[in-house]
Write a protein that holds these residues in place. Sequence first.
Motif, short mmCIF file in Angstrom:
data_model
loop_
_atom_site.label_atom_id
_atom_site.label_comp_id
_atom_site.label_asym_id
_atom_site.label_seq_id
_atom_site.Cartn_x
_atom_site.Cartn_y
_atom_site.Cartn_z
N ASP A 273 0.49 -1.34 0.30
CA ASP A 273 0.31 -0.15 -0.01
C ASP A 273 0.91 1.16 0.23
N THR A 274 1.65 1.32 1.16
CA THR A 274 3.14 2.01 1.02
C THR A 274 3.63 2.79 -0.08
N LEU A 275 3.93 1.50 -1.01
CA LEU A 275 5.09 1.70 -2.41
C LEU A 275 4.08 2.43 -3.23
N THR A 276 2.85 1.42 -3.21
CA THR A 276 1.73 1.99 -4.62
C THR A 276 1.19 3.91 -4.18
N ALA A 277 1.08 3.67 -3.35
CA ALA A 277 0.35 5.11 -2.92
C ALA A 277 1.39 5.90 -3.31
N LEU A 278 2.63 5.91 -3.42
CA LEU A 278 3.44 7.06 -3.49
C LEU A 278 4.23 6.90 -4.63
N SER A 279 3.87 5.88 -5.39
CA SER A 279 4.13 5.71 -6.68
C SER A 279 3.32 6.35 -7.84
N ARG A 280 1.71 6.97 -7.14
CA ARG A 280 1.66 7.78 -7.40
C ARG A 280 2.44 10.01 -7.39
N MET A 281 2.68 9.66 -7.02
CA MET A 281 3.28 10.56 -6.21
C MET A 281 4.22 11.79 -6.99
N PRO A 282 4.68 12.96 -7.63
CA PRO A 282 5.36 13.23 -8.90
C PRO A 282 6.87 13.10 -8.01
N ALA A 283 7.84 12.36 -8.67
CA ALA A 283 9.16 11.85 -7.59
C ALA A 283 10.29 12.37 -8.64
N GLY A 284 11.51 13.30 -8.74
CA GLY A 284 12.64 12.22 -9.61
C GLY A 284 13.35 10.87 -9.43
N ARG A 285 13.62 10.60 -8.00
CA ARG A 285 13.36 9.49 -8.16
C ARG A 285 12.54 8.13 -6.67
N ARG A 286 12.85 7.43 -7.20
CA ARG A 286 12.17 6.92 -5.43
C ARG A 286 13.21 5.68 -5.45
N LEU A 287 13.12 5.29 -4.00
CA LEU A 287 14.48 4.15 -3.72
C LEU A 287 13.98 3.81 -2.83
N LEU A 288 13.46 2.52 -2.47
CA LEU A 288 13.21 1.25 -1.50
C LEU A 288 14.15 0.95 -0.79
N VAL A 289 14.99 1.70 0.64
CA VAL A 289 15.69 0.78 1.64
C VAL A 289 15.45 -0.13 2.29
N LEU A 290 16.27 -0.92 1.73
CA LEU A 290 15.92 -2.22 2.09
C LEU A 290 16.61 -3.37 2.75
N ASP A 291 16.06 -3.68 4.40
CA ASP A 291 16.59 -5.05 5.04
C ASP A 291 16.17 -5.97 4.58
N GLY A 292 16.86 -6.80 3.43
CA GLY A 292 16.90 -8.00 3.19
C GLY A 292 16.67 -7.99 1.37
N ASP A 293 15.78 -9.30 0.97
CA ASP A 293 15.56 -9.74 -0.66
C ASP A 293 13.79 -9.40 -1.15
N VAL A 294 13.95 -8.33 -2.02
CA VAL A 294 12.89 -7.88 -3.03
C VAL A 294 12.62 -8.92 -3.28
N GLY A 295 11.23 -9.05 -2.92
CA GLY A 295 9.69 -9.98 -3.64
C GLY A 295 9.00 -9.17 -4.91
N PRO A 296 7.80 -10.34 -5.13
CA PRO A 296 7.16 -10.07 -6.33
C PRO A 296 5.92 -8.46 -5.84
N TRP A 297 6.19 -8.20 -4.48
CA TRP A 297 5.56 -7.11 -4.55
C TRP A 297 6.00 -5.42 -4.66
N LEU A 298 6.85 -5.56 -4.85
CA LEU A 298 7.64 -4.21 -5.89
C LEU A 298 7.29 -3.69 -7.15
N PRO A 299 6.75 -2.93 -7.07
CA PRO A 299 6.31 -1.82 -7.83
C PRO A 299 7.12 -1.31 -8.67
N ALA A 300 6.84 -1.35 -9.78
CA ALA A 300 7.86 -1.16 -10.98
C ALA A 300 8.14 1.31 -10.51
#
Length: 229
Positions: free
Chosen positions: A47-74
């Motif tokens: 939900d958080t990543l999807t919401a922020l994907s709708r905001m204007p942004a120069g870059r979107r960075l997920l600062v992650l502890d662990g591995d990426v899963g299929p939940w990561l949006p484009a």
Amino acid sequence: MRAVLAAPPPTLLVIAKSPVPGRVKTRLTPPCTPEQAAALAEAALTDTLTALSRMPAGRRLLVLDGDVGPWLPAGWDVVPQSDGGLDVRLAAAFAHAARTAPDAPALLVGMDTPQLDAALLAEALSPARRTGVDAWYGPADDGGFWALGLAKPTERLAARLLPGVPMSTPDTGRALLDRLAAENLTVGRLPLATDVDTIGDARHVAAEAPESRFAACLRSIATAQEVTG
């Protein structure tokens, strides 16, 4: 007007753990199982990543502890978290944003507020509203904070603001506000929000955002618990 039009879009950061059972949302167990708590964490992060994907942004960075899963949006780049306590890791995230886009403001949120209002954040960080604001602060109702933004992030400023701030205490927010004041930063306040830590928090947040993945996940868990109970 020319300066407003030329203002760079913000760098958006989300700091998170991979939603792995036993590693996330442990305060939800019980009544949730580790698998159910991880499912809620994944829903909140999505939900958080999807919401922020709708905001204007120069870059979107997920600062992650662990591995990426299929939940990561484009549209999101993944940056590993640094070592150290949360205070140090937050400072490192801002330092990375400053190196990536030194002229852009940076806004960081966690994965615990799936009810966040993307339109409200977009308005707060819009070029027309940035004038005279040095930082943005989103208080959490447990005494912490759910969002922190810096209009001109630098590695040096992040190192002065965050390391040494006690995390996950009722005084966390006050300590951070004291640091912001000590730097003579003009702070724009964001709305009070509830972080999801306990099952009571989860129910409150789900009621605030009933159409969210998080709310749907909590309803599914409640149904499963009724059946097995």
